[in-house]
Design a protein around this motif. Structure first.
Motif, PDB file in Angstrom:
ATOM      1  N   VAL A 225      11.085   0.771  -9.513  1.00  0.00           N
ATOM      2  CA  VAL A 225      11.228   1.039  -7.854  1.00  0.00           C
ATOM      3  C   VAL A 225      12.756   0.915  -7.824  1.00  0.00           C
ATOM      4  O   VAL A 225      13.521  -0.193  -8.196  1.00  0.00           O
ATOM      5  CB  VAL A 225      10.612   0.232  -7.235  1.00  0.00           C
TER       6      VAL A 225
ATOM      7  N   LEU B  64       5.836  -0.164 -12.673  1.00  0.00           N
ATOM      8  CA  LEU B  64       6.368   0.560 -11.832  1.00  0.00           C
ATOM      9  C   LEU B  64       7.659   0.275 -11.714  1.00  0.00           C
ATOM     10  O   LEU B  64       8.377  -0.891 -12.076  1.00  0.00           O
ATOM     11  CB  LEU B  64       5.973  -0.113 -10.447  1.00  0.00           C
TER      12      LEU B  64
ATOM     13  N   ALA C 268       5.793   5.402 -12.532  1.00  0.00           N
ATOM     14  CA  ALA C 268       4.611   4.804 -12.472  1.00  0.00           C
ATOM     15  C   ALA C 268       3.872   4.858 -13.455  1.00  0.00           C
ATOM     16  O   ALA C 268       3.809   6.249 -14.243  1.00  0.00           O
ATOM     17  CB  ALA C 268       3.732   5.131 -11.326  1.00  0.00           C
TER      18      ALA C 268
ATOM     19  N   ILE D 197       9.376   4.501  -5.432  1.00  0.00           N
ATOM     20  CA  ILE D 197       8.922   4.484  -6.811  1.00  0.00           C
ATOM     21  C   ILE D 197       9.584   5.630  -7.471  1.00  0.00           C
ATOM     22  O   ILE D 197       9.100   6.773  -7.210  1.00  0.00           O
ATOM     23  CB  ILE D 197       7.236   4.561  -6.758  1.00  0.00           C
TER      24      ILE D 197
ATOM     25  N   LEU E 210       1.999   8.185  -6.625  1.00  0.00           N
ATOM     26  CA  LEU E 210       2.863   7.016  -6.368  1.00  0.00           C
ATOM     27  C   LEU E 210       4.168   7.216  -6.556  1.00  0.00           C
ATOM     28  O   LEU E 210       4.783   7.018  -5.811  1.00  0.00           O
ATOM     29  CB  LEU E 210       2.497   6.035  -7.371  1.00  0.00           C
TER      30      LEU E 210
ATOM     31  N   PRO F 194       6.737   1.932  -1.301  1.00  0.00           N
ATOM     32  CA  PRO F 194       5.479   1.133  -1.613  1.00  0.00           C
ATOM     33  C   PRO F 194       5.169   0.579  -0.150  1.00  0.00           C
ATOM     34  O   PRO F 194       5.771   0.269   0.715  1.00  0.00           O
ATOM     35  CB  PRO F 194       6.185  -0.202  -2.317  1.00  0.00           C
TER      36      PRO F 194
ATOM     37  N   GLY G 160       3.707  -4.176  -7.218  1.00  0.00           N
ATOM     38  CA  GLY G 160       4.558  -3.709  -6.125  1.00  0.00           C
ATOM     39  C   GLY G 160       5.001  -4.344  -5.180  1.00  0.00           C
ATOM     40  O   GLY G 160       5.920  -4.040  -4.586  1.00  0.00           O
TER      41      GLY G 160
END
Length: 326
Positions: free
Chosen positions: A248, A246, A256, A253, A277, A282, A323
């Protein structure tokens, strides 16, 4: 054991020429030798490539990673660049096989390994992968560990590799060298679903040699990890597994990468989970909702009807871990 000839290649050109003549490549031999003992494989000629200069791990110009085909599993798992840039690769390797096998088995051989389906390895059983047209004994036999995704009426065997799941998630590329020169194959296209031809397992041409697996540069910061669910913690193949990466940024996000193992005839990318996602913040609710899409299209058999739910739980748990939302 059936008679066979053996040669040791001194360079890649010699190896490719031998492969073009029908020789089978061997390095660590942790899979092929077993299959030869069981008479599942009966190669007439083996070409030892263990001395070729394909054993380096390097960072590419764009910040990706290139892992030579002859890098052992243990070397790749311990390499500082692999551990730093893509922990999901290291974790998948460390959860594979035994320490002794990881010291011998190579990255190239690992992704080429054949299924652990009991019926495939029992030469008295019907198996389209081993003997095209003979049937699939697993369809009506004991199929608890078999695939629920990517199956066909000809084959329901799973691909056994853990690191291949990480490579699928990260959208790696396989580098090949053959009689017609060099080429690259997206990992998603390299391993083939069985369809009506389960005996054809890789999109590899006669005489071609895997030289490396390359992982593209992905946006940073990137968190990744691998979770494997199995019947026992010691040497065992996955019932389900999940590779997650992931990116972020700003609490959202942005990218992914998710794939599953132990459930597919090939390492199974989960684009529906990824799409759910991206663009979201998250949260525990997000992980649960995304994981609900992990088993889309599943076709469980009588002994593995538990797998769709187990797959969802495995994906959700690993999304939570990577996450950072418990």
């Amino acid at each position: 054991m059936f008679p066979f000839s053996y040669t040791r290649a001194s360079d890649t050109r010699e190896a490719v020429n031998a492969g073009r003549r029908g020789g089978r490549y061997i390095a660590g031999g942790t899979t092929l030798v077993d299959l030869m003992r069981e008479t599942v494989e009966r190669p007439e000629s083996l070409v030892d490539i263990s001395g070729l200069p394909l054993d380096e791990v390097t960072v590419t110009e764009r910040g990706g990673l290139r892992i030579g085909a002859l890098v052992t599993m243990s070397e790749a798992a311990a390499h500082p660049k692999v551990r730093t840039l893509y922990p999901v690769i290291s974790e998948s390797l460390e959860l594979s096989a035994s320490a002794q096998l990881r010291n011998m088995a190579t990255i190239g051989g690992n992704i080429m390994q054949r299924t652990r389906c009991t019926y495939f390895r029992d030469v008295t059983a019907d198996c389209n992968k081993r003997e095209p047209g003979s049937g699939c004994a697993a369809l009506k036999g004991h199929n608890r560990t078999h695939a629920i995704l990517g199956t066909s009426d000809a084959c329901v065997a799973t691909h056994p590799s853990d690191v291949a799941v990480a490579f699928a998630a990260l959208e790696a590329t396989v580098h090949l060298l053959g009689p017609d020169g060099e080429r690259r194959a997206p990992f998603a296209d390299f391993l083939l679903r069985p369809g009506n031809t389960p005996s054809r397992e890789q999109a590899i041409r006669k005489g071609e040699l895997i030289t490396a697996v390359e992982i593209p540069a992905l946006p940073r910061p990137l968190k990744s990890g691998y979770l494997k669910v199995r019947d026992r913690q010691s040497y065992e193949f996955a019932l389900t597994s999940a590779a997650v990466a992931l990116h972020v940024r700003g609490g959202v996000i942005r990218e992914a990468k998710v794939a599953a193992g132990g459930v597919g005839t090939v390492p199974w990318k989960l684009p529906a989970v990824e799409r759910h996602l991206v663009g979201q913040r998250p949260s525990a609710a997000l992980w649960a909702a995304a994981a609900e899409k992990a088993a889309d299209g599943a076709r469980p058999l009588h002994h593995n009807r538990f797998k769709p739910e187990l797959l969802k739980r495995t994906v959700e748990r690993q999304l939570r871990v990577v996450g950072g939302t418990k």
